[in-house]
Structures are given as C-alpha cells and as structure tokens.
Write an enzyme that holds these catalytic residues in place. Structure first.
Site, mmCIF file in Angstrom:
data_model
loop_
_atom_site.group_PDB
_atom_site.id
_atom_site.type_symbol
_atom_site.label_atom_id
_atom_site.label_comp_id
_atom_site.label_asym_id
_atom_site.label_seq_id
_atom_site.Cartn_x
_atom_site.Cartn_y
_atom_site.Cartn_z
ATOM 1 C CB SER A 281 46.113 31.699 43.371
ATOM 2 O OG SER A 281 45.740 30.476 44.092
ATOM 3 C CE LYS A 287 42.951 35.292 43.438
ATOM 4 N NZ LYS A 287 41.980 36.171 43.962
ATOM 5 C CD GLU A 294 46.781 41.836 47.462
ATOM 6 O OE1 GLU A 294 45.859 41.486 48.034
ATOM 7 O OE2 GLU A 294 47.704 41.265 46.895
#
Ligand code: ARG
Length: 462
Positions: A281, A287, A294
């Site tokens: 991120s 992160k 995804e």
C-alpha cells in the site's frame, strides 16, 4: 471525405466515404491480430483454386510468396496498416496486389470476407483453446503437487463459512482440480464445433466455382467444411460457447481467489502468498495485499459481461451475415486475453503457496469439528442417529459454555450425556481420527488423497 479509388469495393460508389464513417466502420485496429490465420486461409484457398484449375501454378507461387512477404512485414513491424482499407482482410489483399500485381487480384475468386472472417476467427480460437487447455493442465499439475505435499495437513472444512468437519488441505486442492477438469472438458468439447470450416460459403449462398472445400478444410486442419453456406457465414455459436465455458472457468478461478484472499488474511492466517505475487500500500507500510487473486476475482466480471455481449449481439440477427458480426471480435479477444492471463498467474502462484499447517489445525480445533464423528460413534453404539444428534448437541453446548473443545471434556462429563460413551470415544474426537475415518473413494482421508493424486498423475500424465 477520402478517396474511394483504393477501396476494394469502390466500383459502384459515386462519392467517397465520410471520414468518420470510415473510422467508425473499420475493424483493422482489433482484427489485425488475425493476420496469421488470414494468410494461412489465403494460402490454402489459393492452393485449392490451383488444384481445380482456376489459378496457374505460377500464380499460386507468386501469391504464396507475396503472402509470406506480408507476414514478414507485419512481424517486423514494417506493415503499413490502413484504416481506409477497413479490416485485416482488405489490408492484406491490397498489399498483395501491390506486391505481385494481377495475380493478387485473383485470390478473392470464390470467396467473400464473410466466409473469410468466420474462418479466420475459428482458426485463431482453435489455437487459443489449445493454449488455454495447456495452461489449465499446468495449473492442475501445481494442484497435484500441493495436494501430495499437504495430504496430511488438517484444516477446518467449512459450510456456511462456519467450521464444519476437518478435512485434508490436499483434499481441498483436489476439489479445485475437479472444477478445472470440467473446464478443460468443456473447452475440448467446444473445440470440436470451432473446428468446422466456413470457407467456400462465400458471401452467403456458396459460389459458382467448383470449389473443393474438402481439400481446403484438410489443408487447414479442419474436421470438415460446414454443411450449409448460410449457416457458415452467420454462425457465431462457437464464440458464445467458448465464452460461456470461459465464464465458468473464470467463476472457478474467482472462487479459488476468494478462498486465497480469506486464507491470507490476518484473521485466518492459513497461507502465505509469496511477495512476488503481492503488492503493498502506498500509505499503510504494514500492508501486503493479495493482488493477484483479487484481480482474477475481479476479472471474472469482465468475462461474464463478454458472454452477455455476444448473446445479445446474436439474438435478433436474421440470416446470413450482418455487419453486427464485426462486434464479435473484441469480446472474444478480451475473453481469451483475460483467461490466459488469469490462468498463467494462478499456475505460477499456486505451487508457490506456503501453507501454515499449525494455524489450520488450531482453527479446526476451535469449531467442534468432530461433532459428527461423536454422533457417528454413538450410532455405532446403538443409538438412533436423531438421538445421537441430540446428545452431541448438548455436549457441544457444554463445551461452548466451558470454552473448550469436545475432546477436552472428561469421560465423566461426556457420560452424563450418554452412558453409551466409553474410553474409546477419544479416538474419534481427535481431528486426525476424524479425517482418517473418511477412508473411501472421494473421501478426505490422507491415504485417499495420495491415492487420488497418483491415479490422476498416471491418467493425465501430469
Ligand atoms: N470486418 C468484417 C467483420 O469483422 C469482415 C466481413 C465484412 N463483410 C462485409 N460484407 N462487410 O465481420
């Protein structure tokens, strides 16, 4: 306005095409990817025309040489694609005539772009299906590897995303294998109907030349020529079928992706997806996001959309060819690209997954996953299943109140629910015992999983 002299159909027109209409109706921006199939189709057509005496050997030789030069030009990035020439077919034909003169103008004898384009797409899709099937097999190979390595790894099996019964992680991988196996079968089946040749249907009615369509079909590796020229130029079932099979394949990948995302979360922590398949991120330094699964999950939506686009494209078309059909290519190509990319990412990623066996085991311990085993135990001791179900329900209630697992209750505590319970109950209350007990074909016992892996490897040569 542009001039019409260079258009291959300019004869009956008295004014040039509107510049916007020219760009609006052109397909060369996306159908140029069919160039190899277009050239292969033309070489086969020219060979057949020579065989039936319409072209001379010399003309055939020049056409083939010219087409091969064009292929080289395209592959070297030296080909000058023209929107004014509308599509891949007229770009290549026009260049051929520029290169070899009058012989080039004879190539289109006994054919139309209508049968030409339908043939090109089928040739193209046939190769893509083969590539997709090879990639499905590569992913399946990775799943077998993982299934074998993790046959003894126990995880909670879920229904309603609630812990249900313990299963082997390898068994879970073999479930994915089965889903993909049906996708492979569907692709193989679809390929049979792709591999029929429209060429020779000409515009719609066939042609007045004595074409040998069986020869052309043989030269191009088609199963046979289509039986009906009207159907030949108008049929796009094969594209719809392929996209439907692709949508289902993407649905499967999306379901797998969803599980990977859940398993990789801090709350589950069942697996680690290697860094090279994740990104971070820009704001939250801690992160590590499971981007590949995804994105694959997200891309399944695009393929569903393509399926609806193709069905809608065809639903009201009268026979035979309509310009609408030019709209078949972008959804089809996008489907192919999406499926190939998604399969490739999964086939690379799956064998690299790191499984956290201890965390899975701990999670399986939390959900009274052996409750069914206790009920089955009581049935073996003579209780009717419904009564056994009731007894175990009570025991679960007590364990939940105490904040422990069924296996942590003492024998005395358990016997308060049923006198049929004896010391041997603890054999079935363990996760290992539960999994090992499901020892039949298709069951989750590690021995069954290993046997299944072995059989599949031998049968599929993976
Ligand atoms: N570019 C067209 C397509 O993709 C080729 C066939 C055009 N035929 C015609 N009669 N306009 O479908």
């Amino acid at each position: 306005m542009t001039e019409n002299q260079d258009k291959l159909w300019g004869g009956r027109f008295t004014e040039p095409t509107d510049a916007f209409v020219e760009a609006f109706t052109a397909s060369v921006a996306f159908d140029r990817r069919l160039y190899r199939q277009d050239i292969a189709g033309s070489i086969a057509h020219a060979t057949m025309l020579t065989h039936i005496g319409i072209l001379s050997e010399d003309e055939k030789a020049r056409i083939i040489e010219g087409l091969e030069t064009i292929r080289e030009e395209i592959e070297a990035g030296r080909f000058d694609w023209s929107v004014g020439l509308e599509d891949v077919h007229m770009n290549i034909e026009s260049r051929l005539t520029a290169l070899i003169g009058d012989a080039g103008k004879k190539l289109h004898t006994g054919r139309s772009r209508n049968d030409q384009v339908a043939t090109d797409i089928r040739l193209y899709l046939r190769d893509e299906i083969d590539a997709i099937n090879a990639e499905i097999r590569r992913l399946q190979t990775g799943l077998l590897l993982l299934a074998e390595r993790e046959a003894d790894t126990i995880m909670p099996g879920f229904t309603h995303l609630q812990v249900a019964q313990p299963v082997s992680f390898g068994h879970h991988m073999l479930a994915w294998f089965e889903m993909l196996d049906r996708d492979h079968e569907r692709m193989v089946d679809c390929r049979r109907r792709v591999n029929i040749m429209p060429l020779g249907s000409a515009a719609l009615a066939g042609t007045s030349y004595p074409l040998d369509r069986f020869l052309t079909a043989e030269l191009l590796g088609f199963e046979r020529p289509c039986r009906n020229s009207l159907d030949g130029v108008s049929d796009r079932d094969f594209a719809i079928e392929f996209t439907a099979a692709a949508a289902l394949l993407m649905t499967h990948l999306s379901r797998m992706a969803e599980e990977l995302v859940i398993w990789a979360s801090a709350q589950f922590d069942f697996i680690d997806i290697p860094d090279r398949f994740c990104t971070g991120s820009s704001i939250m330094p801690q992160k590590k996001n499971p981007d590949v699964p995804e994105l694959v999950r997200g891309k399944s939506g695009r393929v569903n959309g393509n399926l609806i686009a193709l069905l809608t494209l065809m639903k009201s078309q009268p026979l035979a060819y309509n310009k609408d059909n030019q709209e078949d290519k972008e959804p089809l190509f996008d489907t192919i690209d999406t499926v190939r990319g998604s399969l490739r990412a999964f086939a690379d990623m799956v064998p690299a997954l790191q499984v956290k066996a201890d965390n899975m085991l701990a999670a399986a311990r939390q959900g009274f996953a052996t409750a069914t085993d206790l009920a089955d135990y009581l049935v073996r001791k003579g209780l009717p299943f419904r009564d056994a179900h009731e007894v175990v329900g009570k025991a679960v209630q007590q364990a939940a109140a105490k904040g422990c697992d069924l296996a942590d209750l003492t024998l005395e505590e358990l016997r308060e629910f049923s006198q049929a319970i004896g010391e041997d109950v603890f054999d079935v209350l363990t996760l290992e015992g539960s999994v090992a007990a499901r020892d039949h074909f298709g069951g989750t016992a590690p021995g069954q999983v290993r046997q299944q892996v072995e059989q599949l490897r031998a049968e599929y040569k993976l």
